[in-house]
Design a protein around this motif. Structure first.
Motif, PDB file in Angstrom:
ATOM      1  N   ILE A   1       0.870  -1.172   0.000  1.00  0.00           N
ATOM      2  CA  ILE A   1       0.000   0.000   0.000  1.00  0.00           C
ATOM      3  C   ILE A   1       0.911   1.228   0.000  1.00  0.00           C
ATOM      4  N   LEU A   2       0.868   1.968  -1.116  1.00  0.00           N
ATOM      5  CA  LEU A   2       1.744   3.122  -1.302  1.00  0.00           C
ATOM      6  C   LEU A   2       1.088   4.344  -0.672  1.00  0.00           C
ATOM      7  N   ARG A   3       1.791   4.998   0.281  1.00  0.00           N
ATOM      8  CA  ARG A   3       1.223   6.199   0.892  1.00  0.00           C
ATOM      9  C   ARG A   3       2.212   7.342   0.625  1.00  0.00           C
ATOM     10  N   PRO A   4       1.924   8.133  -0.434  1.00  0.00           N
ATOM     11  CA  PRO A   4       2.856   9.188  -0.841  1.00  0.00           C
ATOM     12  C   PRO A   4       3.334  10.001   0.360  1.00  0.00           C
ATOM     13  N   GLY A   5       4.659  10.091   0.469  1.00  0.00           N
ATOM     14  CA  GLY A   5       5.224  10.886   1.550  1.00  0.00           C
ATOM     15  C   GLY A   5       5.310  10.122   2.855  1.00  0.00           C
TER      16      GLY A   5
END
Ligand code: MVZ
Length: 305
Positions: A28-32
């Motif tokens: 799960i990519l969570r920008p920043g």
């Protein structure tokens, strides 16, 4: 032909994906804020079953990637169980509540089954009747539960990454545990109060509800423990080389894998020295969330009983 669930390559030199073709990795990519990793299980051509706690309310389907075999799949929809409410007991000083900790990911594209990508069997489906060599449709869901979840200590397995010291890569290892479903169930559940996050718990049943299965501890044998990264992975009962998922790995009392202290793929007695007796793990019992599974998977041709 009906795709057979819960089948795997059993020969020793098969690769990890062929030995566990249903195990998927979820990122799960969570920008920043980096990437969260969880495990899951392929349960049909389009659906992956995992833990709801892998996601936050802000996570969207397009942030999620699922690795199946060696291929990456995008996600069309994330469906957490409607009764999953992680903050439900916050006012009691209980920060995380994992009741109904299950979720289904609908993939954007169907998976083509292969030796590296094949679904695991779900309880109360025609596939599990066939896997158990029981007549379909005569065999009932109750009979599945009686065969797969009898009283006493039930041998089960989960799959966890291991460090391959020769290849210095990550492999996969099956770990055998016993589900305490008899006279050891109470003491297994009582150890939930030893979890750091649960020091304000007065009554165990506040955090260990009817939905949970309990593994770990040192009786009747020393059980290996899960790591946080195993969240969402399947808890499996093997019957005559067929694999049926009975639980989803939800949470544990101690996280023995801090600083990525991985088990080695080669050595065998790694878990004997480190598991404290109160190191328990809790899994959502799929027999307790069947109405939700039937509803969400109704168009997947799984033939629920
Ligand atoms: C698999 C898994 C998930 C989660 Br979330 C953990 N964290 C936790 N457990 C209780 C409250 N929070 C752990 C631990 Cl700790 C070990 N295994 C875990």
């Amino acid at each position: 032909a009906l795709s057979m669930c819960g089948l795997a390559k059993e020969f020793q030199s098969a690769d990890d994906e062929e030995k566990n073709p249903w195990l998927v990795s979820i990122s799960i990519l969570r920008p920043g804020r980096g990437t969260e990793m969880c495990k899951g299980a392929l349960v049909s051509q389009k659906y992956v079953l995992t833990a709801a706690h892998c996601f936050t309310i802000d996570d969207e389907a397009d942030q999620i990637t699922v690795k199946i075999g060696k291929k990456n799949f995008q996600v069309a929809a994330l469906k957490s169980h409607p009764q999953y409410t992680v903050g439900k007991l916050r006012n009691l000083g209980i920060p995380e509540f994992y009741d109904y900790d299950v979720a289904l990911l609908a993939l954007r594209k169907q998976v083509t089954f292969s030796s590296e990508a094949r679904p695991i069997c779900l309880p109360c489906t025609a596939g599990t009747s066939r896997a158990l060599r029981r007549p379909h449709p005569q065999t009932t869901c109750k009979e599945h539960e009686q065969e797969l979840m009898p009283g006493g200590n039930i041998p089960a397995l989960f799959v966890t990454p291991c460090r391959d010291k020769y290849l210095s890569t990550l492999g996969l290892r099956r770990r055998t545990v016993r589900i305490k479903n008899g006279d050891k169930k109470h003491s297994c559940e009582a150890d939930a109060k030893k979890a750091k996050q649960y020091q304000n718990v007065t009554e165990v049943s506040q955090v260990v509800t009817e939905r949970f299965l309990c593994t770990g501890g040192i009786e009747p044998e020393v059980d290996p423990n899960t790591c946080k990264g195993d969240s969402g992975g399947p808890l499996i009962v093997a019957k005559r080389m067929r694999y049926i998922q009975v639980g989803v790995i939800s949470w544990g009392v101690v996280d023995l894998c801090k600083n990525n202290l991985r088990i080695e793929c080669q050595n065998d007695n790694d878990h004997l020295e480190q598991a404290p007796s109160h190191a328990r793990d809790f899994h959502i019992n799929l027999f307790k969330v069947l109405p939700w599974l039937r509803e969400e998977l109704r168009e997947e041709g799984l033939d629920f009983l």
